[in-house]
Write a protein that holds these residues in place. Structure first.
Motif, PDB file in Angstrom:
ATOM      1  N   LEU A  91      71.585 -28.343  43.316  1.00  0.00           N
ATOM      2  CA  LEU A  91      72.884 -27.857  42.841  1.00  0.00           C
ATOM      3  C   LEU A  91      73.948 -28.013  43.919  1.00  0.00           C
ATOM      4  N   LEU A  92      73.566 -27.721  45.176  1.00  0.00           N
ATOM      5  CA  LEU A  92      74.522 -27.854  46.277  1.00  0.00           C
ATOM      6  C   LEU A  92      74.863 -29.308  46.534  1.00  0.00           C
ATOM      7  N   LEU A  93      73.842 -30.162  46.604  1.00  0.00           N
ATOM      8  CA  LEU A  93      74.057 -31.560  46.989  1.00  0.00           C
ATOM      9  C   LEU A  93      74.502 -32.437  45.828  1.00  0.00           C
ATOM     10  N   ASN A  94      74.634 -31.837  44.640  1.00  0.00           N
ATOM     11  CA  ASN A  94      75.229 -32.561  43.511  1.00  0.00           C
ATOM     12  C   ASN A  94      76.749 -32.438  43.521  1.00  0.00           C
ATOM     13  N   GLN A  95      77.270 -31.594  44.414  1.00  0.00           N
ATOM     14  CA  GLN A  95      78.707 -31.427  44.544  1.00  0.00           C
ATOM     15  C   GLN A  95      79.283 -32.491  45.478  1.00  0.00           C
ATOM     16  N   SER A  96      80.577 -32.660  45.418  1.00  0.00           N
ATOM     17  CA  SER A  96      81.253 -33.625  46.294  1.00  0.00           C
ATOM     18  C   SER A  96      81.548 -32.953  47.631  1.00  0.00           C
ATOM     19  N   ILE A  97      80.549 -32.951  48.514  1.00  0.00           N
ATOM     20  CA  ILE A  97      80.702 -32.359  49.833  1.00  0.00           C
ATOM     21  C   ILE A  97      80.452 -33.421  50.888  1.00  0.00           C
ATOM     22  N   LYS A  98      80.952 -33.159  52.095  1.00  0.00           N
ATOM     23  CA  LYS A  98      80.788 -34.121  53.185  1.00  0.00           C
ATOM     24  C   LYS A  98      79.330 -34.174  53.645  1.00  0.00           C
ATOM     25  N   PHE A  99      78.912 -35.333  54.030  1.00  0.00           N
ATOM     26  CA  PHE A  99      77.585 -35.573  54.617  1.00  0.00           C
ATOM     27  C   PHE A  99      76.438 -35.210  53.668  1.00  0.00           C
ATOM     28  N   ARG A 100      76.691 -35.227  52.352  1.00  0.00           N
ATOM     29  CA  ARG A 100      75.614 -34.837  51.449  1.00  0.00           C
ATOM     30  C   ARG A 100      74.463 -35.846  51.473  1.00  0.00           C
ATOM     31  N   GLY A 101      74.781 -37.112  51.741  1.00  0.00           N
ATOM     32  CA  GLY A 101      73.722 -38.114  51.839  1.00  0.00           C
ATOM     33  C   GLY A 101      72.807 -37.836  53.025  1.00  0.00           C
ATOM     34  N   TYR A 166      57.370 -30.104  50.801  1.00  0.00           N
ATOM     35  CA  TYR A 166      57.482 -30.804  49.518  1.00  0.00           C
ATOM     36  C   TYR A 166      58.647 -30.372  48.637  1.00  0.00           C
ATOM     37  N   MET A 167      59.507 -29.482  49.108  1.00  0.00           N
ATOM     38  CA  MET A 167      60.640 -29.102  48.267  1.00  0.00           C
ATOM     39  C   MET A 167      61.618 -30.268  48.116  1.00  0.00           C
ATOM     40  N   GLY A 168      61.534 -31.259  49.008  1.00  0.00           N
ATOM     41  CA  GLY A 168      62.404 -32.431  48.884  1.00  0.00           C
ATOM     42  C   GLY A 168      62.124 -33.221  47.620  1.00  0.00           C
ATOM     43  N   ILE A 169      60.850 -33.275  47.190  1.00  0.00           N
ATOM     44  CA  ILE A 169      60.514 -33.969  45.949  1.00  0.00           C
ATOM     45  C   ILE A 169      61.145 -33.249  44.768  1.00  0.00           C
ATOM     46  N   ALA A 170      61.041 -31.910  44.759  1.00  0.00           N
ATOM     47  CA  ALA A 170      61.659 -31.122  43.679  1.00  0.00           C
ATOM     48  C   ALA A 170      63.160 -31.339  43.670  1.00  0.00           C
ATOM     49  N   MET A 171      63.767 -31.388  44.846  1.00  0.00           N
ATOM     50  CA  MET A 171      65.210 -31.601  44.929  1.00  0.00           C
ATOM     51  C   MET A 171      65.619 -32.932  44.305  1.00  0.00           C
ATOM     52  N   VAL A 172      64.889 -33.996  44.615  1.00  0.00           N
ATOM     53  CA  VAL A 172      65.226 -35.326  44.089  1.00  0.00           C
ATOM     54  C   VAL A 172      65.100 -35.354  42.567  1.00  0.00           C
ATOM     55  N   ILE A 173      64.043 -34.751  42.032  1.00  0.00           N
ATOM     56  CA  ILE A 173      63.850 -34.735  40.576  1.00  0.00           C
ATOM     57  C   ILE A 173      64.946 -33.921  39.902  1.00  0.00           C
ATOM     58  N   TYR A 174      65.315 -32.787  40.496  1.00  0.00           N
ATOM     59  CA  TYR A 174      66.403 -31.982  39.920  1.00  0.00           C
ATOM     60  C   TYR A 174      67.750 -32.695  40.029  1.00  0.00           C
TER      61      TYR A 174
END
Length: 290
Positions: A91-101, A166-174
Motif C-alpha cells: 500500500l505504501l509503495l504503490n503511492q507516488s513517493i520518492k525512491f520507492r523502487g 519472505y514478506m517481500g514475496i507477499a509485497m510483490v504479489i499485493y
C-alpha cells in the motif's frame, strides 16, 4: 481453438511433467509410506515390518504436542505477519513517493538469500555471547539476554526471522494485485463519499482476494515446513522447545538412525500441511469476487 476433446498428440505434451511428478514426488511419497511401517535405520539393506508401531509411538511421544504446536505457530504466525507486513508495504509503495523502487528492492532483497545464511545472520544478532543485541543490552545492565534459549520467546524469534525474509514475496504479489484494480472504482467510491478507510475496506480488500489467497496458501506451506532457520538459530533447542516436525524428522533420521519413525513424522507433516492449506484455499476462493 479445438472443438470437443483435445487431439491425442496434444495430450502427449503432459507426459514430461507427469514423468517428473512421478519420479520426484509420487514415488518418494509412496516409498515414505512404506518405510513408515518398518524399522529401517536408513542405511542397512535389511528391515522388518512393524505395522502401526511407529504411528503408535508417535502419538504417545511426550514431545509431539510441543512440536505440533511449534509447527502451527511457524505456519500460522508467519502467514499472519507476512501478509500484514507485505500488504502495508504494498500500500505504501504503490503511492507516488520518492525512491520507492529502491525501497521495493530493499524489502525484497532478503528473499534471494539462502534461509540457512539468513538464520546465521540473525544468530549473530541474537546470540548470547558477542551478539549485537547483547552488546547494546550490556550498556544498560550487567547480564546479557539469552533469548534463543528461552522457550517462551525463541519460537516467536524464529517466526519473526521467517517473516522478515519472505514478506517481500507477499509485497510483490499485493503490488501486482493493487495495480490491477481500475482507478474508476476509487473515483466512484469517492463520489459516494467513502473515506480512505472505506475505499480500502469496500474496494481494495475485496478485489485483492485472489492475491490474499495466493499469499496465505504459499505462506502456510512455507511456514509449516520451516527448517533452515530453526537449524541455524536454535537447532530445535533447548530440548524440543523450538523443534518443528521437519527438524524433528531430520534429527530422528540422521542422529537416531530411525528412518521408520522419521517417515511417520513426515507423513504427519504432509497431512497437516495438506489439510490446513487446502482448507484455507477452499475458504478464501469462496470469498473471491467472480
Amino acid at each position: 481453438m479445438f472443438k470437443g476433446s483435445s487431439p491425442f498428440w496434444l495430450n502427449l505434451m503432459y507426459l514430461p511433467a507427469l514423468l517428473l511428478f512421478c519420479v520426484f514426488i509420487f514415488y518418494p511419497f509412496i516409498n515414505g509410506l512404506k518405510i513408515s511401517f518398518t524399522n529401517w535405520d536408513g542405511y542397512s539393506q535389511t528391515f522388518s515390518w512393524v505395522g502401526w508401531e511407529n504411528y503408535q509411538r508417535m502419538f504417545s511421544d511426550p514431545n509431539i504436542l510441543t512440536v505440533i504446536k511449534n509447527t502451527l505457530i511457524y505456519g500460522v504466525g508467519s502467514t499472519l505477519f507476512q501478509n500484514v507486513c507485505g500488504l502495508l508495504y504494498a500500500l505504501l509503495l504503490n503511492q507516488s513517493i520518492k525512491f520507492r523502487g529502491i525501497v521495493r528492492t530493499i524489502v525484497y532483497l532478503p528473499v534471494i538469500i539462502s534461509p540457512l545464511i539468513m538464520g546465521f545472520i540473525w544468530y549473530f544478532f541474537f546470540q548470547f555471547k558477542g551478539g549485537a543485541l547483547n552488546d547494546i543490552v550490556l550498556l544498560f545492565q550487567d547480564e546479557p539476554l539469552n533469548l534463543l534459549a528461552d522457550p517462551k520467546l525463541n519460537v516467536w524469534i524464529l517466526t519473526f526471522v521467517n517473516t522478515f525474509q519472505y514478506m517481500g514475496i507477499a509485497m510483490v504479489i499485493y503490488l501486482a494485485g493493487l495495480q490491477s484494480i481500475p482507478s474508476d472504482y476509487y473515483e466512484a467510491a469517492e463520489l459516494d463519499g467513502a473515506s480512505k478507510f472505506g475505499q480500502f475496506w469496500n474496494v481494495t480488500l475485496p478485489l485483492l482476494m485472489p492475491s490474499i489467497t495466493i499469499n496465505v496458501v504459499l505462506n502456510l506451506i512455507g511456514g509449516l515446513k520451516l527448517f533452515d532457520v530453526i537449524v541455524a538459530l536454535t537447532n530445535g533447542g533447548p530440548g524440543y522447545a523450538s523443534q518443528s516436525l521437519s527438524t524433528m524428522m531430520y534429527k530422528i533420521y540422521f542422529a537416531s538412525q530411525d528412518a521408520g519413525y522419521a517417515a511417520s513424522l513426515g507423513n504427519l507433516m504432509f497431512v497437516l500441511i495438506s489439510v490446513i492449506s487446502m482448507s484455507a484455499l477452499v475458504y478464501l476462493r469462496k470469498k473471491e469476487i467472480a
